[in-house]
Design a protein around this motif. Sequence first.
Motif, PDB file in Angstrom:
ATOM      1  N   TYR A  85      -7.440  -1.374   1.598  1.00 14.78           N
ATOM      2  CA  TYR A  85      -6.438  -1.938   2.150  1.00 14.78           C
ATOM      3  C   TYR A  85      -6.282  -3.566   1.978  1.00 14.78           C
ATOM      4  O   TYR A  85      -5.329  -4.311   0.806  1.00 14.78           O
ATOM      5  N   VAL A  92       0.704  -1.013  -0.031  1.00 20.28           N
ATOM      6  CA  VAL A  92      -0.288   0.349   0.121  1.00 20.28           C
ATOM      7  C   VAL A  92       0.884   1.479  -0.345  1.00 20.28           C
ATOM      8  O   VAL A  92       0.319   2.109  -0.896  1.00 20.28           O
ATOM      9  N   TYR A 145      -5.924  -5.193  -1.571  1.00 20.85           N
ATOM     10  CA  TYR A 145      -4.397  -5.182  -2.019  1.00 20.85           C
ATOM     11  C   TYR A 145      -4.537  -6.245  -2.691  1.00 20.85           C
ATOM     12  O   TYR A 145      -3.939  -7.013  -3.727  1.00 20.85           O
TER      13      TYR A 145
END
Length: 440
Positions: free
Chosen positions: A291, A130, A294
């Motif tokens: 997140y 990230v 991902y």
Amino acid sequence: MNAWPKSSSLLKSNEQWIPGGVVSLNRKSDPNICFVSGQGSRVKDLEGNEYIDYQAGFAASFLGHNDPDVNNAVRAALDNATLLMGAGPTNLEGEFAQLFCGSVPSAESIEITTTGSEATYHAIRIARAVTGKNHIIVMQGGYNGWHNDVACNVISSLADVGERVSPGEYPFDALSAGIPEGHSSLVHVINYNDIASVEYILQRYPVAGILLEPILQNIGVVKPQAGYLEALRRLADEQGFLLIFDEVKTGFRHALGGYQQLCGVTPDLSTFGKAVANGYPVGVIAGKKKYMDYFIHPDKSKRVLIAGTFNAHPLTTAAAIATVRKLASAEFKVYDHVNALGQMLEDGLNDIFSTSGRPFHIARQGSAFCVYFMDHNPVDYHDILKHHDFTFDKTYRLKLIEKGIFNFPLPIKQGSISYAHTTKDIEETLDKTQSILAAL
Ligand SMILES: Cc1ncc(COP(=O)(O)O)c(C=O)c1O
């Protein structure tokens, strides 16, 4: 005379085929006792002795050994021929994920692994993907698993980590050989409850994430000082790194929403394990969708791999669903029960130790406790290293074991009360504690 001759000869026999005779050498202890069965709060060893258990599989057995509801769910999964197929989604993983996301504040979506170490491994990978940065911050005295980034600095000696520095960082005291040279330069070990050192690292390195147990529970029970977790949250927002709570131990033990539910600070990612499936092997990575996504990032160079033949194993996932349901149930009032027992134990130990003439502090969060032989509540690992009487702690634990009260026989290891414990168990524990203290 060896009080555990059968356990000792089993260990010797195992040593022929297993290095050290015990898989997972952190289970090896002095005395080495082979436990053969457990029911509720009680366990039996190979010699036939019975103990009230406060080890609880390193805090995993939160409902107690062989909880009937969890066992029934696992049996039902077996009887329904629930299979490990390794292709396509499963009902069980969906049901568990929905329950989990409905319970844990930071969880918008989750992934399921087999261990807590895998969960922390993946959380760090996400943080790096990230942010595009590589450095991470971990805590002196914290334990986050066995992999290269985190296998360091738990129960290290003062000689290995050196005297307190603040602001500053400590040497990476590796728990393992084989960690590639240079790798540890990406990992910064600082003291817990020390914001100045977080700022010190942030000024010097590009930090992807800070990974910490919100309460340090691998060196007893060391709690956050007022404002500490909030300050970490603020720094993460200001400086663009991910705040990761390792709730593998605090997890379902303190609240169904984890410690994050109690402290009101919501991490970007969190990791769970242990109590989630009441002793069945599980790990969870939870977090904000932006997140967690991902794992399915459309840009391959940013996508984080997750794989595992046994991830969300049907039997484990059935156990996890049954555990969450029981913890959430108004009928069982699990948290009221364990918190009341924790309070009873804390009050009783305070009474007993206050007449002992010995410095002590009973640290507790809910069902997790630790007796420190020092005169105040520790704020970090250096505080413990400097003030705790490790020698007395070792003797105290051994004497309790001889009386049938099992805490792991290593100083400052946290004790865990389960839902299956009763007031009678706590009374017996207190009586026996009083008698060994009188003898000591
Ligand atoms: C806080 C914490 N994180 C991670 C782990 C690693 O979990 P596991 O042993 O399931 O790999 C542990 C294990 O004790 C732990 O206490």
